[in-house]
Design a protein around this motif. Structure first.
Motif, PDB file in Angstrom:
ATOM      1  N   ILE A  53       0.812  -1.202   0.104  1.00  0.00           N
ATOM      2  CA  ILE A  53      -0.077  -0.088   0.223  1.00  0.00           C
ATOM      3  C   ILE A  53       0.838   1.378  -0.109  1.00  0.00           C
ATOM      4  CG2 ILE A  53      -1.661   1.429   1.423  1.00  0.00           C
ATOM      5  CD1 ILE A  53      -2.681  -1.579   2.396  1.00  0.00           C
ATOM      6  N   ARG A  65      -3.015  -0.247  -5.414  1.00  0.00           N
ATOM      7  CA  ARG A  65      -4.255   0.042  -5.264  1.00  0.00           C
ATOM      8  C   ARG A  65      -5.265  -1.139  -5.349  1.00  0.00           C
ATOM      9  NH1 ARG A  65      -2.011   3.058  -2.819  1.00  0.00           N
ATOM     10  NH2 ARG A  65      -1.979   4.953  -2.805  1.00  0.00           N
ATOM     11  N   GLY A  74      -5.592   3.568   3.593  1.00  0.00           N
ATOM     12  CA  GLY A  74      -5.400   3.699   2.374  1.00  0.00           C
ATOM     13  C   GLY A  74      -6.438   3.462   1.868  1.00  0.00           C
ATOM     14  N   PHE A 106      -7.648   1.097  -1.152  1.00  0.00           N
ATOM     15  CA  PHE A 106      -7.426   0.154  -2.054  1.00  0.00           C
ATOM     16  C   PHE A 106      -8.444  -0.935  -2.095  1.00  0.00           C
ATOM     17  CE2 PHE A 106      -5.877  -0.585   2.247  1.00  0.00           C
ATOM     18  CZ  PHE A 106      -5.997  -2.089   2.451  1.00  0.00           C
TER      19      PHE A 106
END
Length: 473
Positions: free
Chosen positions: A222, A227, A261, A263
């Motif tokens: 990440i 992603r 994050g 993703f």
């Protein structure tokens, strides 16, 4: 609980040190300060992940990379053993390297992967392909520098395929093809022994990586820009059973989902016998988990499923599909189906066809049965001819094409969130992207958008893809 052979950090460090020692030796063989390597990969995503580690080692040995066999100083062919057609293609391509070996002084040719773990294939390479310098199985990837060193110093062919000891190794170097998309292996091997499948004999028993090691790698991915992360295992739903702790695949998804994050979490592959409500509920609750499951049914007839040793019935499979869709109404389901398993009658095949029409898969991977030496199915009576099996396969292919076309048409006019993941050279729709559920979407936009998420209005569709325009443009 299976016995896991953890490769120590000291042993990995020894391999990394060998990479530095190999730099001048490889340069001497290539007669250039910039030797090149070519890693050619066949088969599943796990093989792709293994090849990333091989390329990581090659980078540390001072190699650049090429896809031209005539320019390569080191060629590594990472093989697949799932079907005979793949093996024949691989052997043909290995044989063609006679020309490159003659043209390129000092060229090293290595063949690795699942195919070479079969004794008859090892012997074939040893006796009929003298151009091959190194042969090693999946358990030996961590020793790749050592195998190169043995060849360079000993000037004798190196064969290391006899061990299948349940090795598990961490902290190998990697060279990934994409920073945006990443394979993340969570376990290796298989305990299921489906009667048609060679994988348990080539990959060994199931062994799970420790959760903390997986989470550490996920964080690194990440942070480096990944992603779209795909968790890999021959049967991810068995994850954790051999660790002796109260922690399973659903728990792992939760922990990865909690990482910071933006993703997407995907995974391959789920065995239907182990997929259950906890997994479906977790997928529904975790915002980063893709609502997509690859759930190989293989056949729709109970007698055939039992002969395949699949450990579920048609009715149990359909109930799992119903439950998964109850938790995730937008769920995309893909599958694998074998046509013409030994003893399968045309009438039994009709049960598979009716199951396909009932489930309405978003995509299907269909194969005519391919006998594998050493599996139980290879010794079963198989009265249907190849031509008869092809007729059945064509009927299945018609359904495989019709259903996705109808499903894609339902998307026209809707707005979906996609990850822009590539550029289509020379096409009107110059960017490619994927929805979180894995649907391919072609769109128009600036190449700088690759790596970002976007809202896209779907304007048209085909059997294989959606087409759209970025909202607000």
């Amino acid at each position: 609980m299976s016995q896991i052979n953890y490769i120590s950090e000291d042993k990995i460090e020894e391999q990394l040190a060998l990479c530095s020692e190999l730099i001048p030796l490889i340069r001497a063989r290539s007669e250039t300060d910039a030797p090149l390597a070519f890693v050619d990969t066949y088969g599943c995503q796990q093989n792709e992940s293994d090849s990333e580690q091989i390329r990581g080692f090659l980078s540390l040995m001072g190699c650049g990379f090429t896809t031209d066999e005539f320019l390569a100083d080191i060629i590594v062919i990472n093989t697949c053993a799932v079907r005979e057609h793949a093996e024949m293609r691989i052997l043909g391509n290995v044989g063609a390297l006679n020309h490159t070996k003659k043209a390129k002084k000092g060229q090293i040719i290595a063949v690795c992967g699942c195919m070479v773990r079969q004794e008859h294939m090892e012997e074939k390479l040893k006796k009929s392909y003298p151009i091959v310098d190194i042969v090693f199985g999946p358990d030996e990837v961590w020793r790749f520098p050592e195998l190169i060193m043995r060849l360079v110093k000993g000037r004798k062919r190196v064969f290391e395929v006899t061990r299948l000891d349940g090795s598990l190794f961490e902290n190998l170097p990697r060279r990934r093809d994409s920073k945006l998309k990443a394979w993340l292996s969570i376990m290796y091997g298989c305990n299921n022994f489906c009667t048609y499948c060679i994988v348990p004999y080539t990959r060994g028993r199931e062994r799970s990586r420790k959760p903390e090691d997986i989470l550490m790698e996920a964080k690194e991915l990440i942070a480096s820009g990944a992603r779209d992360i795909t968790l890999l295992g021959q049967n991810v739903n068995s994850y954790g059973k051999d660790l002796g702790i109260d922690y399973d695949f659903a728990d792992l998804i939760k922990d990865i989902n909690a990482l910071e994050g933006d993703f997407i979490i995907r995974f391959m592959t789920s065995h239907p016998k182990d997929a259950g409500e906890k997994l479906f509920k977790t997928m529904a609750e975790c915002s980063k988990a893709a609502h997509h499951i690859h759930l190989p049914v293989q056949a729709g007839n109970n007698r055939v499923l039992k002969a395949m040793n699949r450990h579920y019935t048609r009715e149990e499979y359909l109930e799992k599909v119903r439950l998964a869709r109850e938790y995730m109404p937008d769920l995309v389901i893909t599958t694998d189906i074998i046509v013409g398993f030994p003893g399968e009658t045309p009438e039994e095949f009709e049960d598979t066809l009716s199951l396909v029409n009932e489930v309405r898969y978003d995509s299907m991977f269909t194969f005519i049965y391919s006998p594998r030496v050493g599996t139980k199915a290879a010794a079963m009576p198989d009265p249907l001819s190849r031509a008869e099996k092809q007729i059945l396969c064509d009927k299945l292919t018609d359904a495989a094409n019709t259903i996705p076309k109808e499903k894609h048409a339902e998307y026209v006019g809707r707005t979906v969130r996609v990850l822009v993941d590539g550029v289509n050279e020379g096409e009107e729709y110059n960017l490619s992207s994927r929805t979180k559920e894995g649907r391919l979407v072609h769109l128009k936009g600036c190449p700088e958008m690759v790596g970002s998420f976007a809202e896209v209005k779907i304007t048209s569709s085909t059997t294989w893809a959606l087409f759209g325009e970025i909202s607000g443009q």
